[in-house]
Design a protein around this motif. Structure first.
Motif, PDB file in Angstrom:
ATOM      1  N   ASN A  90       0.822  -1.214   0.000  1.00 26.79           N
ATOM      2  CA  ASN A  90       0.000   0.000   0.000  1.00 26.79           C
ATOM      3  C   ASN A  90       0.853   1.259   0.000  1.00 26.79           C
ATOM      4  OD1 ASN A  90      -2.352  -1.485   0.083  1.00 26.79           O
ATOM      5  ND2 ASN A  90      -2.562  -1.352   2.291  1.00 26.79           N
ATOM      6  N   LEU A 124      -1.170   3.522  -2.807  1.00 20.87           N
ATOM      7  CA  LEU A 124      -2.045   4.592  -2.315  1.00 20.87           C
ATOM      8  C   LEU A 124      -1.469   5.982  -2.565  1.00 20.87           C
ATOM      9  CD1 LEU A 124      -3.450   2.871   0.889  1.00 20.87           C
ATOM     10  CD2 LEU A 124      -4.401   2.931  -1.427  1.00 20.87           C
ATOM     11  N   LYS A 139      -5.562  -2.446  -6.323  1.00 20.17           N
ATOM     12  CA  LYS A 139      -5.071  -1.096  -5.996  1.00 20.17           C
ATOM     13  C   LYS A 139      -4.042  -0.615  -7.007  1.00 20.17           C
ATOM     14  CE  LYS A 139      -4.876  -2.482  -1.650  1.00 20.17           C
ATOM     15  NZ  LYS A 139      -4.503  -2.585  -0.248  1.00 20.17           N
TER      16      LYS A 139
END
Length: 176
Positions: free
Chosen positions: A31, A35, A82
C-alpha cells in the motif's frame, strides 16, 4: 511525444516496476506505493491538464475499482486491484482499460506456462470445474480457493508487462 506524456509514462513505469518486483519476490504489492501513487496521479494530472486531467484521473481510478469483483472471488489480490486503481489515476481510464485487457491476457498465458512447468493443468481445471459446478448446484456464491503447488501467480508482474506493452503501443501510435 509531449513532455507531459513522458512524465506520466515514467511515473507509471516506476510504479509497475517496483510493484512487479515486490510481487515477484515477496508476493505482495505494498500500500505504501499504490495509495500515494493514486494521489500523485490526481495531482500530476490536475497540474498538467487541469480539471480535464483530474476528471480523466478520477475515471481511471474508477475503472480500476471495477475489478474489485475479481478480488471478491479471489482471482486477484487486493494489491493487484489497488495497482490498477493507481495506474488509472496516473494514466487515465482509456489507457487503464488497455492495461487491464493486456494484463489479463498475459496472466492467462503465464498461468498456462506455470501449469506446464508444474504439470498440474489437469488438476487445476478439474478443481475449477468442481468449483463452478458447486456454485450452480448450491446457488450461493463462495470464494474460489486455489491451493497447491503453482497456485499463486505473481500477477503484479503481468500488470507491469501489460503496462509496458500499452505504453509502448501508445508511443508507437498503435493505440490512441
Amino acid at each position: 511525444m509531449e513532455i507531459k506524456c513522458l512524465v506520466i509514462y515514467v511515473l507509471a513505469l516506476l510504479l509497475v516496476g517496483s510493484c512487479g518486483y515486490t510481487d515477484w519476490t515477496v508476493q505482495k504489492i505494498p500500500n505504501k506505493w499504490t495509495l500515494p501513487a493514486i494521489w500523485l496521479g490526481f495531482l500530476v494530472n490536475l497540474f498538467l491538464w487541469g480539471l480535464d486531467g483530474l476528471t480523466d484521473s478520477f475515471l481511471g481510478l474508477l475503472s480500476g475499482t471495477a475489478l474489485f469483483f475479481l478480488f471478491v472471488i479471489r482471482m486477484l489480490k487486493a494489491g493487484d486491484v489497488k495497482l490498477f486503481m493507481a495506474l488509472g489515476a496516473i494514466l487515465g481510464w482509456r489507457m487503464n482499460l488497455w492495461i487491464m485487457v493486456s494484463s489479463i491476457l498475459l496472466g492467462g498465458i503465464a498461468g498456462v506456462a506455470v501449469m506446464m512447468i508444474h504439470r498440474n493443468g489437469r488438476q487445476r481445471f478439474q478443481r475449477l470445474w468442481l468449483y463452478v459446478k458447486r456454485l450452480f448446484l448450491i446457488q450461493r456464491w463462495e470464494r474460489y480457493d486455489a491451493d497447491g503447488e503453482g497456485a499463486y501467480l505473481c500477477f503484479g508482474v503481468c500488470i507491469a508487462a501489460g503496462t509496458c506493452l500499452v505504453i509502448g503501443a501508445e508511443i508507437l501510435g498503435i493505440i490512441d
